[in-house]
Write an enzyme that holds these catalytic residues in place. Structure first.
Site, PDB file in Angstrom:
ATOM      1  N   GLU A  74      -8.365  -2.160  -2.848  1.00 14.79           N
ATOM      2  CA  GLU A  74      -8.721  -1.101  -1.905  1.00 14.79           C
ATOM      3  C   GLU A  74      -8.975   0.234  -2.605  1.00 14.79           C
ATOM      4  O   GLU A  74      -8.946   1.295  -1.985  1.00 14.79           O
ATOM      5  CB  GLU A  74      -7.638  -0.984  -0.828  1.00 14.79           C
ATOM      6  CG  GLU A  74      -7.543  -2.273  -0.018  1.00 14.79           C
ATOM      7  CD  GLU A  74      -6.715  -2.167   1.244  1.00 14.79           C
ATOM      8  OE1 GLU A  74      -5.966  -1.179   1.390  1.00 14.79           O
ATOM      9  OE2 GLU A  74      -6.809  -3.075   2.081  1.00 14.79           O
ATOM     10  N   GLU A 105       4.003   0.682   7.903  1.00 15.24           N
ATOM     11  CA  GLU A 105       3.275  -0.404   8.575  1.00 15.24           C
ATOM     12  C   GLU A 105       3.922  -1.746   8.250  1.00 15.24           C
ATOM     13  O   GLU A 105       4.348  -1.963   7.112  1.00 15.24           O
ATOM     14  CB  GLU A 105       1.826  -0.357   8.065  1.00 15.24           C
ATOM     15  CG  GLU A 105       0.883  -1.377   8.682  1.00 15.24           C
ATOM     16  CD  GLU A 105      -0.530  -1.192   8.095  1.00 15.24           C
ATOM     17  OE1 GLU A 105      -0.938  -0.039   7.805  1.00 15.24           O
ATOM     18  OE2 GLU A 105      -1.218  -2.203   7.924  1.00 15.24           O
ATOM     19  N   LYS A 146      -8.181  -3.686  13.553  1.00  9.70           N
ATOM     20  CA  LYS A 146      -9.159  -4.330  12.673  1.00  9.70           C
ATOM     21  C   LYS A 146     -10.031  -5.235  13.544  1.00  9.70           C
ATOM     22  O   LYS A 146      -9.556  -6.280  14.006  1.00  9.70           O
ATOM     23  CB  LYS A 146      -8.430  -5.192  11.640  1.00  9.70           C
ATOM     24  CG  LYS A 146      -7.592  -4.423  10.619  1.00  9.70           C
ATOM     25  CD  LYS A 146      -6.697  -5.398   9.862  1.00  9.70           C
ATOM     26  CE  LYS A 146      -6.105  -4.789   8.613  1.00  9.70           C
ATOM     27  NZ  LYS A 146      -5.024  -5.665   8.053  1.00  9.70           N
ATOM     28  N   ASP A 154       2.323   0.685   3.647  1.00 10.84           N
ATOM     29  CA  ASP A 154       2.105  -0.590   4.341  1.00 10.84           C
ATOM     30  C   ASP A 154       2.861  -1.643   3.545  1.00 10.84           C
ATOM     31  O   ASP A 154       2.465  -2.013   2.441  1.00 10.84           O
ATOM     32  CB  ASP A 154       0.613  -0.945   4.423  1.00 10.84           C
ATOM     33  CG  ASP A 154       0.403  -2.297   5.128  1.00 10.84           C
ATOM     34  OD1 ASP A 154       1.389  -2.855   5.648  1.00 10.84           O
ATOM     35  OD2 ASP A 154      -0.747  -2.785   5.156  1.00 10.84           O
ATOM     36  N   GLU A 213       0.817  -1.208   0.000  1.00 16.06           N
ATOM     37  CA  GLU A 213       0.000   0.000   0.000  1.00 16.06           C
ATOM     38  C   GLU A 213       0.853   1.261   0.000  1.00 16.06           C
ATOM     39  O   GLU A 213       1.721   1.425   0.847  1.00 16.06           O
ATOM     40  CB  GLU A 213      -0.919   0.014   1.240  1.00 16.06           C
ATOM     41  CG  GLU A 213      -1.826  -1.191   1.282  1.00 16.06           C
ATOM     42  CD  GLU A 213      -2.682  -1.257   2.537  1.00 16.06           C
ATOM     43  OE1 GLU A 213      -2.782  -0.244   3.259  1.00 16.06           O
ATOM     44  OE2 GLU A 213      -3.237  -2.337   2.789  1.00 16.06           O
TER      45      GLU A 213
HETATM   46  P1  PGA Z   1      -5.839  -7.179   4.332  1.00 11.30           P
HETATM   47  O1  PGA Z   1      -4.866  -5.944   4.094  1.00 11.30           O
HETATM   48  O2  PGA Z   1      -7.175  -6.672   4.702  1.00 11.30           O
HETATM   49  O3  PGA Z   1      -5.796  -7.876   3.012  1.00 11.30           O
HETATM   50  O4  PGA Z   1      -5.217  -7.995   5.436  1.00 11.30           O
HETATM   51  C1  PGA Z   1      -4.921  -4.767   4.799  1.00 11.30           C
HETATM   52  C2  PGA Z   1      -3.625  -4.477   5.507  1.00 11.30           C
HETATM   53  O5  PGA Z   1      -2.662  -5.267   5.445  1.00 11.30           O
HETATM   54  O6  PGA Z   1      -3.542  -3.457   6.189  1.00 11.30           O
HETATM   55 ZN    ZN Z   2      -1.392  -3.953   6.902  1.00 11.47          ZN
END
Ligand code: PGA
Ligand code: ZN
Length: 422
Positions: free
Chosen positions: A205, A284, A339, A242, A164
């Site tokens: 995303e 990240e 998360k 990230d 990312e």
């Molecule tokens: P994921 O990625 O939802 O595919 O785990 C998001 C992240 O790594 O921040």
């Molecule tokens: Zn991540």
């Protein structure tokens, strides 16, 4: 006080077109609310268990009918007649009912759907906004958006190593202003990518996923777009990464810079080079989830080099209080990605955030790469006074829905609305 009359689960689909769980709760006075859980692609091995039907060929072994059945047959019966305002008791009952550390029995997907639906329903019953119900009168601060505008890694089918490439507006006066800044950079980025005859289709995303090879190319594109928008890189808009390095790790080595695996020292120096060359203010998962020695070494290394970079643990902490506690003691990061589906209940999510704040950690509330129209995390970010939210680009409705919800929250707060600073 309203009591739970019925809980119903169903299989719906996420933004990648994969099955996921929705739960709907109805109270004895006829009110209802529902929640849909998201699903990741770069999943940490310490995350709570996502229950999928491993032997349902009709859905390529991805269906969630067992998790749905767990809601309809087990959870629904157990939570019948519970007061809807008893979030902690609801969550504790779910945890006890499951009885395993990783939620292997009921599945974190079935548990979280119920846990969040209960919170939404409680706010309905009180006739107040979700963020106010959850955060009380102190919930007045909007998070800074960490917008993922170029997608790589397992979220795109290009060759970019880093997953990312994000932008973060620095010191915007309002949330709407922060979004406007991101909007401008994204529009300019689109024009720039187009002008190089590269594709502007988007990844999981919502960020562009052009066929670039080197991380630096993606960063340069973003840098140019920031400047083209009339902003000063690093001062008005910074770049955040990230790495999601679990995906780039083998036998103590990392392939972050190129497909070639390099040792930890070289990888650290690569990060330092990037932060020296570009206005990168947050990284990240620079190292893998169990490579704690490298995280520790990296924090010391950054200090020696006078860097105040935000170092974020995602797969490292997996929204787990025990892992965060250990990490705080070992001083291996200074921010945590939150998360809810990594841990499986709202109460545990709130506990992690509280622990993080008590110890001076920044909290970044996050979506998953497979997400839905559910906007719960937008309210969660404001309710918990989190300084940042990571929910993709200004593209794909499942991402934009969260930003739109935050715009509405800002409007509802009116003159009392503030925006976070980092
Ligand atoms: P994921 O990625 O939802 O595919 O785990 C998001 C992240 O790594 O921040
Ligand atoms: Zn991540």
């Amino acid at each position: 006080m309203a009591k739970i009359k019925n809980i119903k689960g169903r299989q719906v689909f996420d933004s990648r077109g994969n099955p996921t769980v929705e739960a709907e709760i109805i109270t004895d006075d006829g009110r209802y609310a529902s929640a849909i859980v998201p699903s990741g692609a770069s999943i940490g091995s310490h995350e709570a268990f996502e229950l999928r039907d491993k032997k349902n060929k009709k859905y390529l072994n991805k269906s969630v009918f067992t998790a749905v059945e767990n809601i309809n047959e087990i959870i629904s019966k157990k939570l019948n007649n519970f007061h809807i305002f008893d979030q902690k008791k609801i969550d504790k009952t779910l945890i006890d009912l499951d009885g395993t550390t990783k939620k292997n029995k009921l599945g974190a997907n079935s548990m979280l759907a119920v846990s969040i639906a209960a919170c939404k329903l409680a706010s309905n019953c009180r006739n107040i906004s979700l963020f106010k119900h959850l955060g009380g009168t102190v919930a007045k601060r909007l998070p800074l958006p960490l917008m993922n505008i170029i997608n790589g890694g397992v979220h795109a089918n290009n060759s970019l190593r880093i997953q990312e490439f994000m932008i973060r507006p620095e010191k915007p006066k309002t949330f709407s202003e922060a979004i406007r800044m991101c909007f401008l950079v994204i529009q300019n980025l689109k024009t720039l990518i187009n002008s190089k005859n590269l594709s502007t289709t988007v990844g999981d995303e919502g960020g562009f996923a052009p066929a670039l090879k080197k991380n630096e190319e993606a960063i340069e594109f973003i840098l140019k777009s920031i400047e083209k928008s009339g902003f000063k890189p690093g001062k008005d808009v910074s770049i955040c990464l990230d790495v999601a390095s679990n995906e780039l790790y083998k036998n103590g080595k990392y392939s972050v810079k190129s497909p070639k695996f390099e040792d930890v020292e070289k990888t650290m120096n690569y990060y330092l080079d990037l932060t020296n060359k570009y206005p990168i203010q947050s990284i990240e998962d620079p190292f893998s989830e169990d490579d704690w020695g490298s995280w520790d070494g990296f924090m010391k290394f950054l200090k020696e080099n006078n860097k105040k970079t935000q170092i974020v643990g995602d797969d490292l902490f997996v929204t787990n209080k025990n892992r965060l506690n250990k990490g705080i003691k070992a001083r291996i990061a200074n921010a945590i990605l939150v998360k809810p589906n990594q841990i499986g209940t709202l109460t545990e999510t709130m506990d992690v955030i509280e622990l993080a704040h008590k110890n001076g950690y920044e909290t970044i509330i996050s979506h998953r790469s497979g997400d839905s129209e559910d906007t719960f995390i937008a309210d969660l970010a404001v309710a918990t006074n989190s300084s940042q939210i990571k929910t993709g680009s200004l593209a794909r409705s499942e991402r934009v829905a969260k930003y739109n919800r935050l715009l509405r929250i800002e409007e509802e707060l009116g003159n009392s609305a503030k925006i976070a600073k980092v």
